[in-house]
Design an enzyme around this catalytic site. Structure first.
Site, PDB file in Angstrom:
ATOM      1  CD  GLU A 191     -12.382   9.507  64.489  1.00  0.00           C
ATOM      2  OE1 GLU A 191     -12.641   9.512  65.710  1.00  0.00           O
ATOM      3  OE2 GLU A 191     -12.393   8.487  63.813  1.00  0.00           O
ATOM      4  CB  SER A 234      -9.280   6.652  65.214  1.00  0.00           C
ATOM      5  OG  SER A 234      -9.312   5.265  65.457  1.00  0.00           O
ATOM      6  NE  ARG A 274     -16.491   6.490  64.469  1.00  0.00           N
ATOM      7  CZ  ARG A 274     -17.234   5.395  64.367  1.00  0.00           C
ATOM      8  NH1 ARG A 274     -18.556   5.507  64.292  1.00  0.00           N
ATOM      9  NH2 ARG A 274     -16.679   4.203  64.341  1.00  0.00           N
TER      10      ARG A 274
END
Length: 376
Positions: free
Chosen positions: A368, A264, A185
């Site tokens: 995130e 998310s 990520r």
């Protein structure tokens, strides 16, 4: 609103009008995000070509302008943005470029291309490599920044090059996959935030006779009724992933407030051996000695665990909350706007979840989405 020439100046300061852009002032940004949250921008510029993108960035950066630089916010699909209620004082640049070019197994996408639509087109062409990334909202240009991944695939598996405008050097550059420094990520683009504006992304896909890449993710394999490592028709893999995502509120639907989110909201934590041992002790003390949290090898002696599991076991179950911002009724990892929320409502919920998980398990969740003018 104005439709006018965007001035560019050469090294001598001479005006060279090359492109036209759409410009709005005091422009609402909430409709450009999947959260539908955030205040207005001083100015919103919509660019539909690479040249317009570069010109807009250069203008904001003050190249050849006596007025100097102004703050710049780049917006693609808006699926990973949390913008403060006060908005953004500066230029918001919406990248609306288009371009899908497939040459054999080589794919090039303009940054503004809708990612989910692009995945569908590659599957229709019988190619494998990104079929399990179906249904992820946002634009193609955002995918390398966060090294987007889901259901056993990450874009770093197939990206070969990223074409970007380098604001530090003042020129367009082509970066190899290695130069993008992809990790879980993350990427070079996150390590050096604000330096690069992605223009195009290039991929190397696989012609497996219409079959998918080997299925890696256990949930996907179970849903397909196959073993890990098996291949299935790429279209079947895509349809299965879309069904799984929809069941979690992860496929955009304007009528479903569970999808008024950024997907998310927290990263899955990656813990060192020492941190994981301490975490496991907290888990067993709180939930019993036979409780085993989700654990996946993450390399370098580290272990990845599940943020969704942590949130749920800390007491924040599906649908948690009584205000206009709540946890999704379908998935604990998604924080949602129920229709009347403000960004501050969302942040208050996020902070409550972070504090509760840390108090329960000693693990600090990290968001995130990119925050603009606010922090968790």
């Amino acid at each position: 609103m104005s439709h006018g020439p965007w001035p560019r100046r050469d090294a001598r300061g001479t005006d060279r009008t090359l492109v036209h852009v759409q410009e709005l002032h005091d422009a609402p940004l909430a409709p450009l995000t999947t959260f539908r949250l955030g205040g207005p921008a001083t100015r919103l510029v919509t660019a539909t070509t690479d040249a317009e993108v570069v010109a807009a960035v250069r203008a904001a950066d003050g190249w050849g302008s006596p007025g100097g630089a102004t703050p710049l916010l780049v917006i693609g699909g808006g699926s990973n943005l949390v913008i403060g209620d006060q908005g953004f004082e500066g230029t918001a640049l919406r990248i609306a470029t288009t371009g899908f070019h497939l040459d054999g197994t080589q794919l090039e996408l303009a940054a503004g291309e809708n990612w989910s639509d692009a995945v569908a087109r590659t599957v229709e062409a019988g190619l494998a490599g990104i079929e399990c990334l179906a249904g992820i909202p946002g634009s193609a240009g955002a995918t390398p920044i966060q090294n987007v991944g889901a259901y056993g695939q990450e874009v770093c598996d197939t990206i070969t090059e990223v074409v970007a405008y380098d604001r530090t050097r003042g020129e367009t550059v082509t970066l190899s996959a290695a130069e993008c420094a992809f990790t879980y990520r993350s990427s070079l683009f996150k390590h050096e935030p604000g330096r690069y504006v992605v223009l195009r992304v290039r991929f190397a896909l696989e012609d497996a006779g219409g079959l998918s890449a080997p299925i890696k993710y256990p949930e996907t394999a179970r849903a397909l009724g196959v073993e890990a490592g098996d291949r299935v028709p790429a279209a079947t893999a895509r349809e299965t992933v879309l069904r799984l995502r929809a069941g979690k509120g992860m496929v955009l639907d304007p009528a479903d407030h569970d999808t008024w989110s950024a997907g998310s909201f927290f990263h899955n934590p990656i813990l060192t051996d020492e941190a994981y041992a301490a975490f496991l002790a907290r888990v067993q003390d709180r939930l019993g000695p036979d409780t085993a949290p989700p654990a996946y090898p993450a390399g370098d002696g580290r272990t990845k665990t599940s943020a969704a599991w942590l949130i749920d076991k800390a007491g924040f179950t599906k649908g948690y909350g009584t205000g206009p911002a709540r946890i999704s009724t379908k998935h604990t990892l998604a924080l949602t706007n129920r229709g009347e929320a403000t960004t501050e409502d969302l942040l208050a919920l996020a902070r409550e979840v972070v504090a509760g998980v840390h108090a329960a398990f000693g693990v600090t969740l990290v968001n995130e989405p990119v925050t603009v003018g606010v922090s968790i």
